[in-house]
Scaffold this motif. Structure first.
Motif, mmCIF file in Angstrom:
data_model
loop_
_atom_site.group_PDB
_atom_site.id
_atom_site.type_symbol
_atom_site.label_atom_id
_atom_site.label_comp_id
_atom_site.label_asym_id
_atom_site.label_seq_id
_atom_site.Cartn_x
_atom_site.Cartn_y
_atom_site.Cartn_z
ATOM 1 N N VAL A 56 -2.520 3.570 -11.914
ATOM 2 C CA VAL A 56 -1.772 3.639 -10.654
ATOM 3 C C VAL A 56 -2.728 3.644 -9.468
ATOM 4 C CG1 VAL A 56 -0.296 5.163 -9.254
ATOM 5 C CG2 VAL A 56 0.276 4.738 -11.636
ATOM 6 N N ILE A 57 -3.818 4.380 -9.583
ATOM 7 C CA ILE A 57 -4.796 4.446 -8.492
ATOM 8 C C ILE A 57 -5.471 3.090 -8.293
ATOM 9 C CG2 ILE A 57 -7.000 5.465 -7.793
ATOM 10 C CD1 ILE A 57 -5.978 8.100 -9.095
ATOM 11 N N PHE A 58 -5.812 2.400 -9.381
ATOM 12 C CA PHE A 58 -6.421 1.068 -9.253
ATOM 13 C C PHE A 58 -5.479 0.095 -8.551
ATOM 14 C CE2 PHE A 58 -9.552 1.651 -12.980
ATOM 15 C CZ PHE A 58 -10.553 2.035 -12.098
ATOM 16 N N ILE A 59 -4.205 0.115 -8.912
ATOM 17 C CA ILE A 59 -3.244 -0.776 -8.261
ATOM 18 C C ILE A 59 -3.071 -0.381 -6.798
ATOM 19 C CG2 ILE A 59 -0.833 -1.526 -8.232
ATOM 20 C CD1 ILE A 59 -0.884 -1.294 -11.285
ATOM 21 N N TRP A 60 -3.136 0.905 -6.501
ATOM 22 C CA TRP A 60 -3.026 1.390 -5.121
ATOM 23 C C TRP A 60 -4.181 0.864 -4.278
ATOM 24 C CZ3 TRP A 60 -5.087 6.636 -3.330
ATOM 25 C CH2 TRP A 60 -4.702 6.907 -2.028
ATOM 26 N N LEU A 61 -5.385 0.842 -4.832
ATOM 27 C CA LEU A 61 -6.564 0.417 -4.086
ATOM 28 C C LEU A 61 -6.774 -1.106 -4.095
ATOM 29 C CD1 LEU A 61 -9.026 3.227 -5.179
ATOM 30 C CD2 LEU A 61 -7.710 3.073 -3.061
ATOM 31 N N ALA A 62 -6.081 -1.829 -4.933
ATOM 32 C CA ALA A 62 -6.272 -3.280 -5.038
ATOM 33 C C ALA A 62 -6.081 -4.019 -3.720
ATOM 34 C CB ALA A 62 -5.359 -3.849 -6.112
ATOM 35 N N PRO A 63 -5.072 -3.709 -2.892
ATOM 36 C CA PRO A 63 -4.920 -4.444 -1.626
ATOM 37 C C PRO A 63 -6.097 -4.265 -0.663
ATOM 38 C CG PRO A 63 -2.888 -3.309 -2.137
ATOM 39 C CD PRO A 63 -3.910 -2.843 -3.127
ATOM 40 N N LEU A 64 -6.907 -3.241 -0.874
ATOM 41 C CA LEU A 64 -8.079 -3.065 -0.021
ATOM 42 C C LEU A 64 -9.175 -4.073 -0.347
ATOM 43 C CD1 LEU A 64 -8.382 0.823 -0.048
ATOM 44 C CD2 LEU A 64 -7.403 -0.619 1.735
ATOM 45 N N PHE A 65 -9.182 -4.571 -1.581
ATOM 46 C CA PHE A 65 -10.235 -5.463 -2.028
ATOM 47 C C PHE A 65 -9.810 -6.918 -2.195
ATOM 48 C CE2 PHE A 65 -11.217 -1.221 -3.783
ATOM 49 C CZ PHE A 65 -12.361 -0.977 -3.050
ATOM 50 N N VAL A 66 -8.514 -7.153 -2.402
ATOM 51 C CA VAL A 66 -8.017 -8.504 -2.665
ATOM 52 C C VAL A 66 -6.877 -8.810 -1.702
ATOM 53 C CG1 VAL A 66 -6.977 -9.996 -4.393
ATOM 54 C CG2 VAL A 66 -8.588 -8.245 -5.104
ATOM 55 N N ASP A 67 -6.932 -9.970 -1.094
ATOM 56 C CA ASP A 67 -5.850 -10.403 -0.213
ATOM 57 C C ASP A 67 -4.599 -10.624 -1.058
ATOM 58 O OD1 ASP A 67 -4.655 -11.251 2.188
ATOM 59 O OD2 ASP A 67 -5.044 -13.360 1.666
ATOM 60 N N PRO A 68 -3.444 -10.134 -0.630
ATOM 61 C CA PRO A 68 -2.258 -10.217 -1.473
ATOM 62 C C PRO A 68 -1.809 -11.651 -1.761
ATOM 63 C CG PRO A 68 -1.678 -9.397 0.700
ATOM 64 C CD PRO A 68 -3.170 -9.447 0.634
ATOM 65 N N CYS A 69 -2.091 -12.573 -0.892
ATOM 66 C CA CYS A 69 -1.674 -13.952 -1.104
ATOM 67 C C CYS A 69 -2.859 -14.884 -1.281
ATOM 68 C CB CYS A 69 -0.799 -14.434 0.054
ATOM 69 S SG CYS A 69 0.802 -13.627 0.125
ATOM 70 N N PHE A 114 0.834 -1.199 0.000
ATOM 71 C CA PHE A 114 0.000 0.000 0.000
ATOM 72 C C PHE A 114 0.876 1.260 0.000
ATOM 73 C CE2 PHE A 114 -2.865 3.159 1.883
ATOM 74 C CZ PHE A 114 -3.985 2.974 1.091
ATOM 75 N N ALA A 115 1.959 1.258 0.793
ATOM 76 C CA ALA A 115 2.852 2.427 0.866
ATOM 77 C C ALA A 115 3.574 2.660 -0.460
ATOM 78 C CB ALA A 115 3.861 2.240 1.992
ATOM 79 N N ILE A 116 4.027 1.588 -1.100
ATOM 80 C CA ILE A 116 4.698 1.724 -2.404
ATOM 81 C C ILE A 116 3.735 2.327 -3.416
ATOM 82 C CG2 ILE A 116 5.605 0.389 -4.351
ATOM 83 C CD1 ILE A 116 6.829 -1.496 -2.190
ATOM 84 N N SER A 117 2.506 1.857 -3.385
ATOM 85 C CA SER A 117 1.505 2.386 -4.314
ATOM 86 C C SER A 117 1.136 3.832 -3.993
ATOM 87 C CB SER A 117 0.260 1.501 -4.294
ATOM 88 O OG SER A 117 0.576 0.222 -4.793
ATOM 89 N N ALA A 118 1.115 4.180 -2.710
ATOM 90 C CA ALA A 118 0.827 5.569 -2.325
ATOM 91 C C ALA A 118 1.921 6.506 -2.839
ATOM 92 C CB ALA A 118 0.679 5.687 -0.812
ATOM 93 N N VAL A 119 3.161 6.065 -2.752
ATOM 94 C CA VAL A 119 4.267 6.864 -3.290
ATOM 95 C C VAL A 119 4.120 6.995 -4.806
ATOM 96 C CG1 VAL A 119 6.767 6.887 -3.662
ATOM 97 C CG2 VAL A 119 5.851 6.351 -1.405
ATOM 98 N N ALA A 120 3.723 5.918 -5.469
ATOM 99 C CA ALA A 120 3.526 5.974 -6.919
ATOM 100 C C ALA A 120 2.438 6.976 -7.283
ATOM 101 C CB ALA A 120 3.185 4.582 -7.456
ATOM 102 N N VAL A 121 1.342 6.989 -6.524
ATOM 103 C CA VAL A 121 0.267 7.960 -6.773
ATOM 104 C C VAL A 121 0.784 9.379 -6.540
ATOM 105 C CG1 VAL A 121 -1.967 8.808 -5.940
ATOM 106 C CG2 VAL A 121 -1.626 6.371 -6.328
#
Length: 158
Positions: free
Chosen positions: A142-155, A69-76
């Motif tokens: 970039v925003i979709f990838i940032w929000l993806a961990p909120l909806f899908v478990d990473p593993c 989430f933090a990596i994606s926030a930096v990307a946004v």
């Protein structure tokens, strides 16, 4: 220094550099940030979620979702100004070249200086618009990838 065909008080070279920077931000900056975000996220996910022969039920590291989430926030945070800069370039080119209209195609040698400047302004507006649209499209990615961990478990297995 000669003035550009775009009505401005800035020297030609300065205006060109500004518009080129805006175009580069939208055409290469935002897509580059998106690509880097995808690469880093996929590498970390593959390392944390997959063993040698089978997927793991939980990430290898605690706080893995926070890192993604933090990596994606930096990307946004980096991609949004790139897309904004591209839109600024488009608005600048549109405002400065508002009176320019393309002329019928004739041999370049037969065109007047005003016709050549008008054609140049149309080209600059087109490149600026393409840059703004590409930058915006990749910002949405970039925003979709940032929000993806909120909806899908990473593993998740599925």
């Amino acid at each position: 220094m000669p003035e550009s065909g775009l009505a401005s008080s800035q020297p030609f070279a300065t205006r060109r550099k500004l518009l080129a920077g805006c175009a580069l931000a939208g055409l290469f900056g935002t897509p580059g940030i998106w690509l880097l975000q995808v690469i880093v996220s996929e590498v970390l996910s593959a390392t944390a979620c997959y063993g040698v022969s089978a997927p793991r039920a939980a990430p290898l590291w605690s706080g893995f979702t926070t890192w993604i989430f933090a990596i994606s926030a930096v990307a946004v945070a980096v991609a949004a100004p790139c897309a904004g800069f591209a839109w600024y370039g488009f608005l600048l080119a549109r405002r400065d070249g508002r009176s320019a209209e393309p002329h019928p195609h004739r041999h370049e040698a037969l065109r007047t200086t005003e016709q050549l400047r008008a054609d140049d302004a149309v080209r600059v507006r087109f490149i600026a618009l393409c840059s703004a649209l590409v930058g915006t499209g990749f910002l949405v990615g970039v925003i979709f990838i940032w929000l993806a961990p909120l909806f899908v478990d990473p593993c998740s297995a599925g």
